[in-house]
Write an enzyme that holds these catalytic residues in place. Structure first.
Site, short mmCIF file in Angstrom:
data_model
loop_
_atom_site.label_atom_id
_atom_site.label_comp_id
_atom_site.label_asym_id
_atom_site.label_seq_id
_atom_site.Cartn_x
_atom_site.Cartn_y
_atom_site.Cartn_z
N GLU A 66 58.04 10.79 35.99
CA GLU A 66 58.58 11.97 35.20
C GLU A 66 58.40 13.33 35.88
O GLU A 66 57.65 13.59 36.59
CB GLU A 66 57.72 12.29 33.66
CG GLU A 66 57.61 10.82 32.96
CD GLU A 66 59.03 10.53 32.43
OE1 GLU A 66 60.18 11.24 32.44
OE2 GLU A 66 59.09 9.39 31.88
N HIS A 304 72.74 26.70 33.90
CA HIS A 304 72.02 25.59 34.45
C HIS A 304 72.76 24.56 34.86
O HIS A 304 73.13 23.83 33.76
CB HIS A 304 70.84 25.28 33.67
CG HIS A 304 70.12 23.88 34.18
ND1 HIS A 304 69.45 22.77 33.79
CD2 HIS A 304 69.48 23.91 35.65
CE1 HIS A 304 68.94 22.04 34.43
NE2 HIS A 304 68.95 22.79 35.68
N LEU A 305 73.04 24.06 36.10
CA LEU A 305 74.07 23.07 36.47
C LEU A 305 72.98 22.18 37.08
O LEU A 305 72.80 22.10 38.43
CB LEU A 305 75.00 23.65 37.41
CG LEU A 305 76.04 22.76 37.90
CD1 LEU A 305 77.05 22.21 36.78
CD2 LEU A 305 76.88 23.38 39.08
N1 GDP Z 1 65.07 25.59 41.45
C1 GDP Z 1 65.74 24.62 40.38
N2 GDP Z 1 65.33 23.33 40.55
C2 GDP Z 1 65.81 22.52 39.62
C3 GDP Z 1 67.15 22.93 38.70
N3 GDP Z 1 67.40 21.91 38.21
C4 GDP Z 1 66.63 20.96 38.35
N4 GDP Z 1 65.66 21.20 39.25
C5 GDP Z 1 64.50 20.58 39.76
O1 GDP Z 1 64.73 19.12 39.24
C6 GDP Z 1 63.61 19.07 38.17
C7 GDP Z 1 64.45 18.41 37.08
O2 GDP Z 1 63.57 17.61 36.48
P1 GDP Z 1 62.99 17.83 34.98
O3 GDP Z 1 62.02 19.11 35.13
O4 GDP Z 1 62.40 16.58 34.61
O5 GDP Z 1 64.16 18.14 34.13
P2 GDP Z 1 65.46 17.08 33.69
O6 GDP Z 1 65.17 16.13 34.47
O7 GDP Z 1 66.88 17.85 34.24
O8 GDP Z 1 65.24 16.73 32.46
C8 GDP Z 1 63.03 20.28 38.14
O9 GDP Z 1 61.80 20.25 37.64
C9 GDP Z 1 63.20 21.01 39.31
O10 GDP Z 1 62.06 20.67 40.35
C10 GDP Z 1 67.53 24.32 38.88
O11 GDP Z 1 68.51 24.87 38.37
N5 GDP Z 1 66.74 25.25 39.81
MG MG Z 2 63.36 14.60 34.13
#
Ligand code: GDP
Ligand code: MG
Ligand code: NAG
Ligand code: NAG
Length: 443
Positions: A66, A304-305
């Site tokens: 997660e 947010h992409l």
């Molecule tokens: N800095 C940055 N990191 C991102 C972004 N989108 C995703 N990430 C990274 O990818 C992870 C996505 O996992 P999570 O937090 O579980 O969100 P989800 O997977 O989109 O539901 C984030 O915690 C970040 O580490 C973004 O727009 N900026």
């Molecule tokens: Mg996730």
């Protein structure tokens, strides 16, 4: 053999806690006469501690796969449980260090491990909801690096026809821990601490229920001083979206040093200040109550992409870069905004492609230097992106991304009109997709 310590020893340990945290131990420097004590410099620790009753410690962990933002959600389920436990007995939530997060793979992997919560969150703010402590603090006050009881949560092997709250000790269907017979301890991941930590006892618990449902079990079926629940995401929110949920959410303030960086970026590139955006942050989250529409945000569109693993995993929802650009362009025109802030986990090539479609606009991204990334970690950079998105005049995120959801909550707290918050990009044409559920703030 399980050794349950004499309660007096625990009282002594507890005084040590206080001393350690006050960092000014003298034999007579007892707990203050008043109810609280300083847990951290300048932080009033709100737990009313009955000295006769030393606190118990609850630890938890989440399924290793997660990401950061679902983990924040699981924290809330457990924090609400801790709040409820404290109505009966003092319990302290031990915060699980951030280690081995799937998405955090910047060059220096070691630096992305064993990160304390204070690197990302304002602990004094968390503490005005429930008593929390870092894992390192827990280790310091423990006589040995041992968690007394570990419960590995799992579903029911036979599945279920009718949803009902229940829990039973059951054989483990899957058990990632292994027994170290030399030390008489269960060994496992333990937030990246591995063999430096162990659990005295391990059992699997099949459970179907809300987090609050395990409260009687913790209060009466076990008397262990430290209890850990692994796979805590198995437990559901007690009441998603109610006022307690929101109190907990409001207490999850990002660390000041990260907000400051984001605020400077907003001021420097996006003409966005708290005053101008009508989004003043009050020192204490408890006194910050906003109406929808109070905040107007800075003159930029934030996007947010979510790309990376989502491109495949959410193929049905995630647009191509080109299609995303079309939607963004259309929106920005409609909103008369010339500045676009992009938060993304896309590789540079995709970001460049996106920018190439948006040449009529000023497109910004928070690009940390190598030093800054090393200092704030991937998690800190993600938070900076989220905080900037939270202050935009209009936000559009990615469907089903918890990263986007947490930005939406943040905007609810700041007082934005819901129309400017609960939006997501569509696979193709914007009119054709379902928009996010509006989880509105409740006070
Ligand atoms: N800095 C940055 N990191 C991102 C972004 N989108 C995703 N990430 C990274 O990818 C992870 C996505 O996992 P999570 O937090 O579980 O969100 P989800 O997977 O989109 O539901 C984030 O915690 C970040 O580490 C973004 O727009 N900026
Ligand atoms: Mg996730
Ligand atoms: C907790 O204790 C009660 C009362 O002794 C018992 O009925 C119940 O099965 C126990 N729960 C678990 C999960 O062991
Ligand atoms: C954008 O600007 C145009 C022309 O300046 C104006 O007619 C329109 O109402 C504006 N739209 C918004 C959403 O402010």
């Amino acid at each position: 053999m399980v050794i349950f310590c004499n309660p007096r020893i625990f009282d002594a340990i507890f005084l040590l806690v206080v001393c350690f945290l006050l960092d000014q131990c003298s034999p007579h420097n007892h707990v203050d006469e008043d109810d609280g004590f300083d847990f951290q410099q300048g932080t009033k620790f709100k737990l009313v501690v009955d000295e006769a009753k030393a606190p118990r410690y609850l630890l938890y962990d989440v399924n290793p796969g997660e990401g950061f933002n679902l983990r924040r959600d699981v924290y809330m389920r457990i924090a609400v449980l801790i709040k409820s436990l404290n109505e009966d007995a003092p319990w302290i939530l031990v915060l699980p260090p951030w280690s081995g997060i799937y998405h955090w793979r910047s060059r220096d992997i070691e630096a992305q491990n064993k990160i304390p919560w204070s690197a990302f969150f304002d602990l004094s703010s968390l503490r005005s909801f429930v008593p929390v402590m870092e894992f390192e603090e827990f280790l310091k006050i423990s006589r040995e690096p041992v968690i007394e009881e570990l419960y590995y949560l799992q579903h029911y092997k036979e599945g279920w026809d009718k949803w009902e709250e229940k829990m039973d000790r059951r054989p483990c269907m899957h058990n990632p821990y292994s027994y170290d017979s030399e030390a008489n301890l269960w060994r496992g991941w333990f937030f990246g601490y591995d063999r430096a930590v162990g659990a005295r006892k391990l059992e699997c618990l099949s459970v179907m229920g809300h987090a609050g449902f395990v409260k009687p079990f913790l209060l009466t079926n076990t008397s262990a001083r430290s209890v850990m629940l692994d796979r805590a995401e198995t437990l559901l929110h007690d009441r998603y979206g109610d006022s307690v949920f929101w109190q907990c959410r409001r207490s999850m303030r990002f660390a000041k040093h990260l907000r400051d960086i984001a605020d400077n970026f907003r001021a420097e590139y996006l003409d966005s200040t708290d005053e101008g955006d009508k989004a003043i942050i009050e020192e204490d989250w408890q006194s910050m109550k906003r109406n929808h529409g109070d905040a107007i945000g800075g003159p930029y569109l934030a996007v947010h992409l979510r790309r990376a693993d989502f491109v495949r995993a959410r193929e049905k929802y995630v647009p191509s870069v080109k299609s995303a650009a079309k939607q963004i362009k259309h929106l920005a025109k409609q909103l008369n905004l010339t500045k676009i802030f992009v938060a993304t986990d896309a590789p540079q090539t995709e970001y460049d492609e996106l920018k190439g479609y948006l040449t009529d606009f000023s497109v910004y991204q928070f690009e940390p230097t190598l030093e800054a990334r090393a200092k704030y970690k991937d998690g800190g950079v993600a938070i900076i992106d989220q905080w900037i998105c939270a202050h935009a005049r209009y936000f559009i995120g990615t469907r089903e991304s918890t990263f986007s959801f947490r930005i939406q909550d943040e905007r609810e707290i700041l007082g934005f009109a819901p129309e400017t918050t609960f939006n997501c990009l569509c696979k193709k044409k914007e009119s054709e997709c379902e928009q996010p559920t509006r989880w509105l703030i409740k006070y």
